[in-house]
Design a protein around this motif. Sequence first.
Motif, PDB file in Angstrom:
ATOM      1  N   GLU A  49      74.759  -1.389 120.345  1.00 54.93           N
ATOM      2  CA  GLU A  49      76.173  -1.312 120.724  1.00 54.93           C
ATOM      3  C   GLU A  49      76.386  -0.650 122.087  1.00 54.93           C
ATOM      4  OE1 GLU A  49      79.310   0.623 118.148  1.00 54.93           O
ATOM      5  OE2 GLU A  49      78.244  -0.721 116.771  1.00 54.93           O
ATOM      6  N   ASN A  50      75.628   0.437 122.344  1.00 53.49           N
ATOM      7  CA  ASN A  50      75.806   1.151 123.624  1.00 53.49           C
ATOM      8  C   ASN A  50      75.548   0.239 124.811  1.00 53.49           C
ATOM      9  OD1 ASN A  50      76.286   3.496 122.315  1.00 53.49           O
ATOM     10  ND2 ASN A  50      74.182   4.260 122.469  1.00 53.49           N
ATOM     11  N   GLN A  51      74.494  -0.567 124.683  1.00 51.20           N
ATOM     12  CA  GLN A  51      74.145  -1.444 125.800  1.00 51.20           C
ATOM     13  C   GLN A  51      75.230  -2.509 125.987  1.00 51.20           C
ATOM     14  OE1 GLN A  51      71.456  -0.620 123.422  1.00 51.20           O
ATOM     15  NE2 GLN A  51      71.311   1.033 124.900  1.00 51.20           N
ATOM     16  N   PHE A  52      75.639  -3.142 124.881  1.00 55.27           N
ATOM     17  CA  PHE A  52      76.643  -4.206 125.010  1.00 55.27           C
ATOM     18  C   PHE A  52      77.949  -3.661 125.600  1.00 55.27           C
ATOM     19  CE2 PHE A  52      74.033  -6.323 121.605  1.00 55.27           C
ATOM     20  CZ  PHE A  52      73.588  -7.354 122.411  1.00 55.27           C
ATOM     21  N   GLU A  53      78.324  -2.445 125.168  1.00 54.58           N
ATOM     22  CA  GLU A  53      79.585  -1.873 125.682  1.00 54.58           C
ATOM     23  C   GLU A  53      79.497  -1.593 127.176  1.00 54.58           C
ATOM     24  OE1 GLU A  53      82.243   1.261 124.065  1.00 54.58           O
ATOM     25  OE2 GLU A  53      81.061   0.825 122.261  1.00 54.58           O
ATOM     26  N   ILE A  54      78.361  -1.031 127.590  1.00 51.80           N
ATOM     27  CA  ILE A  54      78.189  -0.740 129.019  1.00 51.80           C
ATOM     28  C   ILE A  54      78.162  -2.048 129.816  1.00 51.80           C
ATOM     29  CG2 ILE A  54      76.445  -0.005 130.712  1.00 51.80           C
ATOM     30  CD1 ILE A  54      77.537   2.492 129.835  1.00 51.80           C
ATOM     31  N   PHE A  55      77.468  -3.055 129.300  1.00 49.50           N
ATOM     32  CA  PHE A  55      77.395  -4.340 130.014  1.00 49.50           C
ATOM     33  C   PHE A  55      78.814  -4.892 130.231  1.00 49.50           C
ATOM     34  CE2 PHE A  55      72.950  -5.700 128.174  1.00 49.50           C
ATOM     35  CZ  PHE A  55      72.365  -4.667 128.867  1.00 49.50           C
ATOM     36  N   LYS A  56      79.614  -4.826 129.157  1.00 51.62           N
ATOM     37  CA  LYS A  56      80.980  -5.368 129.239  1.00 51.62           C
ATOM     38  C   LYS A  56      81.790  -4.598 130.279  1.00 51.62           C
ATOM     39  CE  LYS A  56      82.440  -6.473 125.059  1.00 51.62           C
ATOM     40  NZ  LYS A  56      83.055  -6.041 123.806  1.00 51.62           N
ATOM     41  N   ASP A  57      81.631  -3.294 130.246  1.00 50.62           N
ATOM     42  CA  ASP A  57      82.365  -2.432 131.165  1.00 50.62           C
ATOM     43  C   ASP A  57      81.961  -2.718 132.624  1.00 50.62           C
ATOM     44  OD1 ASP A  57      84.071  -0.165 131.683  1.00 50.62           O
ATOM     45  OD2 ASP A  57      82.221   0.867 132.280  1.00 50.62           O
ATOM     46  N   LEU A  58      80.661  -2.890 132.842  1.00 50.92           N
ATOM     47  CA  LEU A  58      80.184  -3.167 134.209  1.00 50.92           C
ATOM     48  C   LEU A  58      80.751  -4.490 134.715  1.00 50.92           C
ATOM     49  CD1 LEU A  58      76.379  -2.241 133.977  1.00 50.92           C
ATOM     50  CD2 LEU A  58      78.135  -1.013 135.265  1.00 50.92           C
ATOM     51  N   LYS A  59      80.710  -5.492 133.845  1.00 44.43           N
ATOM     52  CA  LYS A  59      81.201  -6.813 134.262  1.00 44.43           C
ATOM     53  C   LYS A  59      82.687  -6.725 134.609  1.00 44.43           C
ATOM     54  CE  LYS A  59      78.999 -10.728 134.437  1.00 44.43           C
ATOM     55  NZ  LYS A  59      78.495 -11.269 135.713  1.00 44.43           N
TER      56      LYS A  59
ATOM     57  N   GLN B 283      76.076 -16.740 133.292  1.00 45.13           N
ATOM     58  CA  GLN B 283      75.201 -17.050 132.136  1.00 45.13           C
ATOM     59  C   GLN B 283      74.179 -15.937 131.895  1.00 45.13           C
ATOM     60  OE1 GLN B 283      75.541 -18.767 134.943  1.00 45.13           O
ATOM     61  NE2 GLN B 283      76.509 -20.712 134.445  1.00 45.13           N
ATOM     62  N   GLY B 284      74.224 -14.876 132.692  1.00 46.15           N
ATOM     63  CA  GLY B 284      73.201 -13.824 132.622  1.00 46.15           C
ATOM     64  C   GLY B 284      73.339 -12.897 131.418  1.00 46.15           C
ATOM     65  N   PHE B 285      72.381 -11.970 131.285  1.00 43.00           N
ATOM     66  CA  PHE B 285      72.310 -11.140 130.067  1.00 43.00           C
ATOM     67  C   PHE B 285      73.479 -10.165 129.910  1.00 43.00           C
ATOM     68  CE2 PHE B 285      71.149  -7.021 131.794  1.00 43.00           C
ATOM     69  CZ  PHE B 285      70.506  -7.312 132.991  1.00 43.00           C
ATOM     70  N   LEU B 286      74.180  -9.834 130.998  1.00 44.62           N
ATOM     71  CA  LEU B 286      75.288  -8.878 130.847  1.00 44.62           C
ATOM     72  C   LEU B 286      76.415  -9.462 130.006  1.00 44.62           C
ATOM     73  CD1 LEU B 286      75.645  -7.240 134.407  1.00 44.62           C
ATOM     74  CD2 LEU B 286      74.573  -6.276 132.374  1.00 44.62           C
ATOM     75  N   ASN B 287      76.458 -10.784 129.904  1.00 42.57           N
ATOM     76  CA  ASN B 287      77.513 -11.417 129.107  1.00 42.57           C
ATOM     77  C   ASN B 287      77.064 -11.767 127.691  1.00 42.57           C
ATOM     78  OD1 ASN B 287      79.740 -11.348 130.789  1.00 42.57           O
ATOM     79  ND2 ASN B 287      79.122 -13.175 131.908  1.00 42.57           N
ATOM     80  N   LEU B 288      75.913 -11.242 127.281  1.00 42.87           N
ATOM     81  CA  LEU B 288      75.452 -11.574 125.919  1.00 42.87           C
ATOM     82  C   LEU B 288      76.411 -11.000 124.881  1.00 42.87           C
ATOM     83  CD1 LEU B 288      71.588 -11.012 126.073  1.00 42.87           C
ATOM     84  CD2 LEU B 288      72.776 -13.159 125.624  1.00 42.87           C
TER      85      LEU B 288
END
Length: 425
Positions: A398-408, A420-425
């Motif tokens: 969860e921590n990783q997905f939340e940070i990825f979303k926030d960065l995007k 299509q990259g991993f930050l949008n998984l």
Amino acid sequence: MKTFKDYPALRDHIATHEKTLYFSSQTSTVIPFNFLEGEMVLGNLSTIAGKIRLLADGVLEISGGVTWKDARSFARSKGRDLLMSPTEESAGVLAGIATSCTGERSFGFGTLRDQVERITYLDFNGAEQILSRDKFLEDSELLREYQQDFLPYQKMKNGPFPRLERETDLMIGMEGQLGVVKEIHLETVPYKNLNYFLIPLGKWEESCEMHLDIFNKVQAFRDHILSCELIDENSLRYLGSDRIPKGRDIIVIETSSLEKVYEEFLTNLGMDLEDIIELSEGDYHHLRMEVPRKVQEDNSRRAVIKKGTDAQVSPENFGKLLGIYKEMGKKGIPYILFGHFGDGHLHFNFLPDKEQVDTCEDLLKEFYKEIKLLKGSPFAEHGIGLIKQNFIRPFLGENQFEIFKDLKKRYDPYNQFFPQGFLNL
Ligand SMILES: Cc1cc2nc3c(=O)[nH]c(=O)nc-3n(C[C@H](O)[C@H](O)[C@H](O)COP(=O)(O)OP(=O)(O)OC[C@H]3O[C@@H](n4cnc5c(N)ncnc54)[C@H](O)[C@@H]3O)c2cc1C
């Protein structure tokens, strides 16, 4: 495909917010570029004129389509040398930031992440932004949790998700998903005379006692041995090379301390020193580069997506990693093993025919389960791109997905950079 001749043209395109996968030399092994034409907009950055300048304190300022080969020749012409040495020298230096590229010299010099002082990138409006290695990212509880999760990978070349500690980390290993890298300041070292040695040994599948002995001994020489690479007998046979001892694996090393390494390392391997062969620098690079290049070319010719590993484990688990590869080698599918031996980071590549591709995929899924149990890094060098996305999920929480979303949201509000990259998984 869009091709950019200069930065003003690139800025204009970025400002349209059109979703684009920007690329440089297309040597990524995790983005199958030849399958993507017509699937998404591709933006060619390799055509932007390269510029290199030596600044004070031996720092190189690099922008545009400069390759690692260009950067190394330039540095050497000024009496300096690069600390980073990715095997594929035709890859772009700025792309290397995006992929957090590592290489043979990570054994002696660590990672690119720590060698880049400053990064200038183009944001979602095409405006220049500067990131400094000396500045830390804004603190938050979520970021602290993310950093906590990263701790097992701190000593690895790359973890399953990017390090997020300093400002420059916002571009390093982000695979171009938060902006386009335009210019970097890269540390170099004074050039030193280098020597290269080839150590022949038995095949790792038959006995890896000698391999592990060398692996353990070489760890104490990181200040004197810059690279320590393995090319197994399968790889050498695959290359069809007749310049090296037949029927043996080889370990090749690069050293800047000839006497010390000869007297304290090579003479203590319990081998006949006459079996150890001195190589020229050209032969060393050629030998090391030819294996992965041939895999890439053969896969591309046969329209097979690469079925290989990029995992790194901690030194105490290296024997277990070899054990896992040994089992994978018994599945009746041709394979080769090579890579960054001293760092506990090897590439096992299946060489399947079309009918064997699905079996390889299943075997790789099992492989990543074992890497997770060993707390190893699944993708220490080549990144995630498109083809490793199948395998990454179990390593993310969860921590990783939340940070990825926030960065995007913050850095790519129009979702225009490699969506299509991993930050949008
Ligand atoms: C034979 C062989 C050996 C290899 N050895 C190594 C090795 O030792 N170490 C290693 O790390 N890798 C290695 N690789 C993988 C590959 O070379 C690296 O990932 C390299 O960094 C890719 O560079 P490139 O210029 O080809 O980038 P591309 O393949 O064109 O692009 C790769 C990624 O970078 C992004 N990107 C490119 N330029 C920019 C930019 N200016 N700004 C933002 N994003 C950008 C793209 O969007 C894409 O996500 C090897 C590959 C091969 C075929």
